[in-house]
Design an enzyme around this catalytic site. Structure first.
Site, PDB file in Angstrom:
ATOM      1  CG  LEU A 130      -2.144  -0.855   1.242  1.00 28.60           C
ATOM      2  CD1 LEU A 130      -2.799  -0.798   2.616  1.00 28.60           C
ATOM      3  CD2 LEU A 130      -3.130  -0.427   0.166  1.00 28.60           C
ATOM      4  CG  ASP A 131       0.845   4.004  -3.238  1.00 26.10           C
ATOM      5  OD1 ASP A 131       1.787   3.246  -3.523  1.00 26.10           O
ATOM      6  OD2 ASP A 131      -0.004   4.398  -4.067  1.00 26.10           O
ATOM      7  N   PRO A 132       2.250   4.938   0.940  1.00 31.12           N
ATOM      8  CG  PRO A 132       4.367   5.880   1.267  1.00 31.12           C
ATOM      9  CD  PRO A 132       3.509   5.217   0.223  1.00 31.12           C
TER      10      PRO A 132
END
Length: 334
Positions: free
Chosen positions: A73-75
């Site tokens: 998951l992206d930040p």
């Protein structure tokens, strides 16, 4: 708490964390690893004893048990992050190509290099002409089997080099980014916020040098600044929910939708609400879905694991067991 009967230890299997927005997926895994690698639930007693007698530093200290994730998951993103422990890591590939569900907030009028609010402004565009009805009309074109181009600011590799390296260093792409076929099983506008929100465009803009590097990589960066800058009102935002196949870039759907609307758009919030059989709001009776463990359980344990209960379990261990899917020696769920 009621006493429980533990299966043979150490355990291998899968569980899911409700990742918060902010940290990277890898940093979340590394933090969990510090707890898992000191737990009798997941590490052989002999290895734990050896670890206590001869503590090692660095990477070797973390190899007492394997642990990994089933899809980054992206930040910016929050939501379901599947974790595999021991033999459970061999099942993580199943979660890369599975059906996933997302909820995302879209902000109109601005396009960024990363297609989300963590990036830098690439261009701004008119947005006042975009209505709820116009969005719903365009969503038809994004359902079913579609082709999408991954963002250049992504970890996808071309000739062994991540795409973002080409963009940052101004290296021309060896060839156009290949479009990929994905399936959007459902895509719905669930909340038209209009101007009633607190989101703003990113303040950071490309320097001349950064813009030149981007242009070299992509060979074209479109501009439509003058008309858009005249629109001083708060740009509209709306929320989409979607159910998609593995490999789908939500950011690309939002980016392409912005273009289809004659505007620009980027992601300002992104939640993975479900990944295969793990969900933020599971319905175990209906489909057997398992829930996620709150991230606060692990951050609290990192500061103080606390005392063991009557079963010899710490609070975080019991929380994991409650959501744990055991994988046996043959790689099957048990």
């Amino acid at each position: 708490m009621p006493k429980i009967s533990l299966p043979p230890l150490p355990l291998s299997g899968l569980f899911a964390i409700a990742k918060p927005s902010g940290p990277t997926s890898m940093s979340v895994i590394n933090d969990v690893k510090q707890l898992v690698c000191n737990s009798r639930l997941f590490v052989e007693a002999s290895k734990l004893e050896e670890k206590r007698r001869t503590p090692k530093r660095g990477r070797r200290a973390r190899e007492v048990v394997k642990i990994g994730q089933g899809g980054t998951l992206d930040p910016l993103a929050d939501g379901v992050l599947v974790v595999g422990v021991g033999k459970g890591t061999k099942k993580l590939g199943d979660f890369l190509d599975c059906i996933k569900e997302y909820k995302t907030t879209v902000l109109l009028g601005c396009e960024t290099d990363t297609y989300d609010s963590e990036g830098v402004r690439v261009r701004v565009a008119p947005w006042r002409h975009v209505t709820k009805e116009a969005v719903e009309e365009q969503l038809v074109n994004f359902r079913g089997e579609i082709y999408q181009t991954p963002p250049i600011f992504s970890a996808l590799k071309m000739d062994g080099k991540p795409l973002y390296e080409y963009a940052r260093k101004g290296i021309p792409l060896p060839r156009p980014i290949e479009k990929r076929k994905v399936t959007v099983h459902s895509l719905t506008l669930t909340d038209w916020k209009g101007p009633n929100h607190e989101f703003t465009w990113p303040e950071k803009q490309f320097t001349d040098k950064e813009r030149e590097a981007m242009e070299k990589a992509l060979r074209s960066v479109q501009e439509d600044e003058e008309q858009a800058q005249k629109q001083t009102q708060t740009p509209s935002a709306f929320v989409l929910t979607m159910r998609v196949s593995g490999g789908t870039y939500v950011r690309s759907i939002v980016h392409d939708l912005g273009h289809a609307l004659g505007s620009a758009a980027h992601v300002v919030t992104l939640t993975r609400s479900r990944q295969s059989r793990f969900a933020l709001s599971p319905d175990e009776e209906a489909d057997g879905a398992k829930g996620c463990i709150a991230w606060e359980v692990f951050t609290k344990a990192a500061e103080d694991e606390g005392a063991e209960d009557a079963d010899g379990l710490k609070e975080w261990e019991r929380a994991v067991l409650d959501k744990f899917e055991i994988i046996d020696e043959n790689g099957n769920k048990s």
